[in-house]
Design an enzyme around this catalytic site. Structure first.
Site, PDB file in Angstrom:
ATOM      1  N   ASN A 102      11.788   9.539  -3.551  1.00 25.07           N
ATOM      2  CA  ASN A 102      12.084   8.296  -4.265  1.00 25.07           C
ATOM      3  C   ASN A 102      12.919   7.309  -3.454  1.00 25.07           C
ATOM      4  O   ASN A 102      12.814   6.099  -3.656  1.00 25.07           O
ATOM      5  CB  ASN A 102      12.820   8.630  -5.573  1.00 25.07           C
ATOM      6  CG  ASN A 102      13.430   7.410  -6.221  1.00 25.07           C
ATOM      7  OD1 ASN A 102      12.720   6.538  -6.720  1.00 25.07           O
ATOM      8  ND2 ASN A 102      14.760   7.337  -6.196  1.00 25.07           N
ATOM      9  N   SER A 153       4.817   1.560  -4.947  1.00 25.30           N
ATOM     10  CA  SER A 153       5.151   0.354  -5.697  1.00 25.30           C
ATOM     11  C   SER A 153       3.890  -0.445  -5.951  1.00 25.30           C
ATOM     12  O   SER A 153       2.911  -0.337  -5.201  1.00 25.30           O
ATOM     13  CB  SER A 153       6.145  -0.510  -4.906  1.00 25.30           C
ATOM     14  OG  SER A 153       6.305  -1.788  -5.488  1.00 25.30           O
ATOM     15  N   TYR A 166       8.410  -4.666   2.976  1.00 19.59           N
ATOM     16  CA  TYR A 166       8.439  -3.764   1.816  1.00 19.59           C
ATOM     17  C   TYR A 166       7.021  -3.457   1.342  1.00 19.59           C
ATOM     18  O   TYR A 166       6.682  -2.287   1.091  1.00 19.59           O
ATOM     19  CB  TYR A 166       9.254  -4.401   0.699  1.00 19.59           C
ATOM     20  CG  TYR A 166       9.339  -3.549  -0.548  1.00 19.59           C
ATOM     21  CD1 TYR A 166      10.161  -2.436  -0.592  1.00 19.59           C
ATOM     22  CD2 TYR A 166       8.600  -3.865  -1.689  1.00 19.59           C
ATOM     23  CE1 TYR A 166      10.251  -1.659  -1.742  1.00 19.59           C
ATOM     24  CE2 TYR A 166       8.685  -3.099  -2.837  1.00 19.59           C
ATOM     25  CZ  TYR A 166       9.511  -1.997  -2.852  1.00 19.59           C
ATOM     26  OH  TYR A 166       9.582  -1.216  -3.993  1.00 19.59           O
ATOM     27  N   LYS A 170       5.233   0.327   1.302  1.00 17.42           N
ATOM     28  CA  LYS A 170       4.772   0.976   0.077  1.00 17.42           C
ATOM     29  C   LYS A 170       3.257   1.194   0.088  1.00 17.42           C
ATOM     30  O   LYS A 170       2.751   2.159  -0.501  1.00 17.42           O
ATOM     31  CB  LYS A 170       5.203   0.155  -1.141  1.00 17.42           C
ATOM     32  CG  LYS A 170       6.717   0.169  -1.363  1.00 17.42           C
ATOM     33  CD  LYS A 170       7.246   1.588  -1.534  1.00 17.42           C
ATOM     34  CE  LYS A 170       8.705   1.619  -1.897  1.00 17.42           C
ATOM     35  NZ  LYS A 170       9.219   3.008  -2.125  1.00 17.42           N
TER      36      LYS A 170
END
Length: 268
Positions: A102, A153, A166, A170
């Site tokens: 996580n 995500s 980011y 992901k």
């Protein structure tokens, strides 16, 4: 999801457990009777958050004792710390049944002005660490026929302005999940991922340095960008993670990247 007596002695290892999705997932697994190995950064805020998470887990399931929850802190970008986390979990509990990878960070970036050191930091924490943790648990999950849940995500599914690094990290986690699921199926290991949308009551945006005003704007905007008209909660993601980990409910699921995003991935 009711507590399964067969899960009482199972062990879940959860990174990024001091707050947000990681903390909620720890509490959710505690209610199911899992023993827990919880990890967070070795900074005062995360150390305090980790202690709070442990307290919440013990409150959530009075059948658990302090000995059923081990907490550790450190920087997982230091490879030796990943090895230590696995070794300490095995030393304490003799097994690992579930890895919830996580831990991650958000970084605002556009291609034309992105600093490569910032890109490297995001890819290292959000991708390289997850790959290494997935790799290191294989021998132990082979023994328990356990499973992995990676936290990707919705940003790994669709483009998001100003979040290139980011989004790329992901998306890599989603592909890692599919490739690992295919590779590890013969060992009896399932590998799945959740893809959260905007989730309220987490520290990921404040940790990224976003102002309170920008955070509030992000959560308010979720009312229009997410078809269900709101941001999600850490508990909603945690329950989806627990579902994917469950042999009772998800034993025939592997390679899944499950959007937990209020419909964001299918919105215009």
């Amino acid at each position: 999801m009711a507590q399964d007596p067969e899960n009482v002695r199972k062990v879940a290892l959860i990174t990024g457990s001091s707050c947000g999705i990681g903390a909620a997932t720890a509490v959710q697994f505690a209610t199911l009777g899992y023993r827990l190995s919880l990890y967070a950064l070795n900074i005062p805020a995360d150390e305090a958050g980790l202690a709070e998470t442990k307290s919440r887990c013990l409150t959530a399931n009075p059948q658990l004792t302090s000995d059923d929850i081990v907490t550790m802190t450190g920087d997982l970008t230091v490879e030796e710390n990943c090895h230590f986390l696995i070794a300490k979990t095995i030393e304490t509990f003799k097994r690992i049944d579930v890895l919830v990878a996580n831990a991650g960070i958000v970084s605002a970036s556009r291609l034309e002005n992105m600093k490569m050191e910032d890109f490297d930091k995001v890819m290292n924490i959000n991708c390289r660490v997850v790959v290494l943790m997935n790799k290191l648990v294989i021998p132990y999950l082979s023994e328990t026929k356990g499973n992995i849940i990676n936290v990707s995500s919705v940003a790994g599914i669709r483009a998001c302005t100003d979040m290139m690094a980011y989004c790329m990290s992901k998306a890599a986690i989603a592909q890692l999940t599919r490739c690992a699921a295919s590779e590890l199926a013969s060992k009896g290991i399932r590998v799945n991922a959740v893809c959260p949308g905007i989730i309220g009551n987490t520290e990921i945006f404040s940790n990224a340095g976003l102002s309170k005003e920008l955070q509030d704007f992000t959560f308010e905007r979720a009312k229009s960008t997410h078809p269900l008209g709101r941001a999600g909660t850490p508990e909603e993601v945690a329950k989806s993670i627990a579902f994917l980990a469950s042999e009772e409910h998800a034993s025939f699921l592997t390679g899944v990247t499950l959007p937990v995003d209020g419909g964001r991935c299918v919105s215009s």
